[in-house]
Scaffold this motif. Structure first.
Motif, PDB file in Angstrom:
ATOM      1  N   VAL A  65      51.003 -29.309  10.130  1.00  0.00           N
ATOM      2  CA  VAL A  65      50.704 -28.240  11.429  1.00  0.00           C
ATOM      3  C   VAL A  65      52.189 -27.996  11.809  1.00  0.00           C
ATOM      4  O   VAL A  65      52.379 -26.938  12.339  1.00  0.00           O
ATOM      5  CB  VAL A  65      50.104 -29.322  12.425  1.00  0.00           C
ATOM      6  CG1 VAL A  65      50.152 -28.542  13.799  1.00  0.00           C
ATOM      7  CG2 VAL A  65      48.755 -29.482  12.055  1.00  0.00           C
ATOM      8  N   VAL A  68      53.544 -25.119   9.929  1.00  0.00           N
ATOM      9  CA  VAL A  68      52.943 -23.935   9.971  1.00  0.00           C
ATOM     10  C   VAL A  68      52.958 -23.059  11.500  1.00  0.00           C
ATOM     11  O   VAL A  68      53.659 -21.909  11.563  1.00  0.00           O
ATOM     12  CB  VAL A  68      51.270 -23.823  10.080  1.00  0.00           C
ATOM     13  CG1 VAL A  68      50.546 -22.570  10.540  1.00  0.00           C
ATOM     14  CG2 VAL A  68      50.837 -24.286   8.634  1.00  0.00           C
ATOM     15  N   ARG A  69      53.157 -24.000  12.561  1.00  0.00           N
ATOM     16  CA  ARG A  69      53.619 -23.560  13.762  1.00  0.00           C
ATOM     17  C   ARG A  69      54.966 -22.999  13.895  1.00  0.00           C
ATOM     18  O   ARG A  69      55.463 -22.056  14.492  1.00  0.00           O
ATOM     19  CB  ARG A  69      53.160 -24.658  14.750  1.00  0.00           C
ATOM     20  CG  ARG A  69      51.824 -24.769  15.034  1.00  0.00           C
ATOM     21  CD  ARG A  69      51.683 -25.790  16.301  1.00  0.00           C
ATOM     22  NE  ARG A  69      50.302 -25.839  16.880  1.00  0.00           N
ATOM     23  CZ  ARG A  69      49.909 -24.840  17.657  1.00  0.00           C
ATOM     24  NH1 ARG A  69      50.443 -23.908  18.130  1.00  0.00           N
ATOM     25  NH2 ARG A  69      48.491 -24.819  17.790  1.00  0.00           N
ATOM     26  N   PHE A  89      52.355 -22.530   5.212  1.00  0.00           N
ATOM     27  CA  PHE A  89      51.143 -23.512   4.738  1.00  0.00           C
ATOM     28  C   PHE A  89      51.338 -23.808   3.216  1.00  0.00           C
ATOM     29  O   PHE A  89      51.196 -24.858   2.835  1.00  0.00           O
ATOM     30  CB  PHE A  89      49.836 -22.686   5.132  1.00  0.00           C
ATOM     31  CG  PHE A  89      48.744 -23.664   4.653  1.00  0.00           C
ATOM     32  CD1 PHE A  89      48.092 -24.717   5.349  1.00  0.00           C
ATOM     33  CD2 PHE A  89      47.917 -23.293   3.527  1.00  0.00           C
ATOM     34  CE1 PHE A  89      47.063 -25.401   4.961  1.00  0.00           C
ATOM     35  CE2 PHE A  89      47.216 -24.129   3.079  1.00  0.00           C
ATOM     36  CZ  PHE A  89      46.431 -25.013   3.811  1.00  0.00           C
ATOM     37  N   ARG A 122      42.476 -29.986  11.114  1.00  0.00           N
ATOM     38  CA  ARG A 122      41.969 -28.711  10.904  1.00  0.00           C
ATOM     39  C   ARG A 122      41.691 -27.939  11.984  1.00  0.00           C
ATOM     40  O   ARG A 122      41.672 -26.717  12.175  1.00  0.00           O
ATOM     41  CB  ARG A 122      40.740 -29.000  10.072  1.00  0.00           C
ATOM     42  CG  ARG A 122      40.255 -27.748   9.270  1.00  0.00           C
ATOM     43  CD  ARG A 122      39.029 -28.170   8.530  1.00  0.00           C
ATOM     44  NE  ARG A 122      38.689 -26.905   7.770  1.00  0.00           N
ATOM     45  CZ  ARG A 122      37.894 -25.751   7.887  1.00  0.00           C
ATOM     46  NH1 ARG A 122      37.496 -25.783   9.421  1.00  0.00           N
ATOM     47  NH2 ARG A 122      37.863 -24.827   7.138  1.00  0.00           N
ATOM     48  N   GLU A 124      43.254 -28.208  14.725  1.00  0.00           N
ATOM     49  CA  GLU A 124      44.345 -27.706  15.611  1.00  0.00           C
ATOM     50  C   GLU A 124      44.817 -26.388  14.660  1.00  0.00           C
ATOM     51  O   GLU A 124      45.320 -25.318  15.331  1.00  0.00           O
ATOM     52  CB  GLU A 124      45.368 -28.752  15.520  1.00  0.00           C
ATOM     53  CG  GLU A 124      46.752 -28.242  16.108  1.00  0.00           C
ATOM     54  CD  GLU A 124      47.762 -29.394  16.404  1.00  0.00           C
ATOM     55  OE1 GLU A 124      48.719 -29.167  16.967  1.00  0.00           O
ATOM     56  OE2 GLU A 124      47.321 -30.748  15.840  1.00  0.00           O
ATOM     57  N   ILE A 125      44.852 -26.525  13.310  1.00  0.00           N
ATOM     58  CA  ILE A 125      45.338 -25.231  12.785  1.00  0.00           C
ATOM     59  C   ILE A 125      44.249 -24.087  12.951  1.00  0.00           C
ATOM     60  O   ILE A 125      44.623 -23.020  13.182  1.00  0.00           O
ATOM     61  CB  ILE A 125      45.326 -25.550  11.148  1.00  0.00           C
ATOM     62  CG1 ILE A 125      46.618 -26.405  11.010  1.00  0.00           C
ATOM     63  CG2 ILE A 125      45.385 -24.155  10.282  1.00  0.00           C
ATOM     64  CD1 ILE A 125      46.735 -26.960   9.262  1.00  0.00           C
ATOM     65  N   VAL A 159      40.669 -20.207   7.420  1.00  0.00           N
ATOM     66  CA  VAL A 159      41.320 -21.648   7.131  1.00  0.00           C
ATOM     67  C   VAL A 159      40.548 -22.296   5.844  1.00  0.00           C
ATOM     68  O   VAL A 159      41.707 -22.738   5.138  1.00  0.00           O
ATOM     69  CB  VAL A 159      41.144 -22.816   8.168  1.00  0.00           C
ATOM     70  CG1 VAL A 159      41.553 -23.869   8.125  1.00  0.00           C
ATOM     71  CG2 VAL A 159      42.112 -22.142   9.675  1.00  0.00           C
TER      72      VAL A 159
END
Length: 205
Positions: A65, A68-69, A89, A122, A124-125, A159
């Motif tokens: 996470v 990605v962020r 990712f 998942r 959160e993404i 996703v």
């Protein structure tokens, strides 16, 4: 050696073992040997095999996470932000195949509480991707009927596709993170672009 460093060393060994051998086949003896410590020390630090596996899931999920962020900067157009996030990712999952195996294969197939830990990651993404698609819709000044449910459904689909593609990319020699990201952008964003322009598919009857 400081406790935190020793604990991370054990978890590194655990992620490698769980990722390559699976949760059930992995043994605490094997993990201790790989970490270069005694089995009692592993139990002292991390309590049990179940607790160790849960700690590994949480660590790998947080790292994914964060990757990605951290790659998505505010400011650029939504498609560039999504490209940056997807590239991060696929780069992370390629560079950490054992960690991805723990998240994508092992944790999901052994029930609760492991599956719940992965579901939280998942979610959160997916929430993050929902924000990006929502921003794209606003940029395109999409009509009101393109609502939150549309955005949420597209985020779930994107996703899910990314997860599946990461598994394929890791098992297919020569597929780079950028190639995987481009594949998904070509598949998803081209369609999203048409959707943002008001072009919707509908069945012939």
């Amino acid at each position: 050696m400081p406790r935190a460093v020793r604990e991370q060393q054990m978890m590194d060994a655990a992620v490698r073992t769980f990722g390559q051998r699976g949760y059930r086949a992995a043994s605490m003896d094997e993990i201790a040997e790989l970490a270069g410590v005694s089995k009692p020390l592993v139990y002292l630090y991390l309590n049990s095999k179940e607790d160790l596996f849960t700690a590994c899931i949480r660590r790998e999920a947080a790292a994914l996470v964060a990757a990605v962020r951290g790659a998505v900067r505010p400011g650029p157009p939504a498609d560039e932000q999504l490209w940056a996030g997807l590239t991060a990712f696929f780069t992370h999952t390629a560079e950490n195949p054992d960690g991805w195996s723990v998240l994508h294969r092992q944790a999901r197939t052994h029930g609760e509480p492991f599956a719940g830990e992965v579901a939280a990651m998942r979610d959160e993404i997916t929430a993050f991707v929902t924000e990006l698609i929502g921003a794209a819709s606003r940029e395109a000044r999409q009509e009101p009927e393109f609502g939150q449910r549309d955005v949420a459904g597209l985020a779930q689909a994107l996703v899910g596709a990314a997860e599946s593609l990461a598994g394929w990319a890791n098992e297919t020699p020569g597929v780079s993170a950028k190639e995987a990201a481009a594949t998904l952008m070509n598949f998803a964003w081209t369609g999203l672009g048409n959707l943002m322009d008001g072009q919707r598919w509908s069945p012939s009857r």
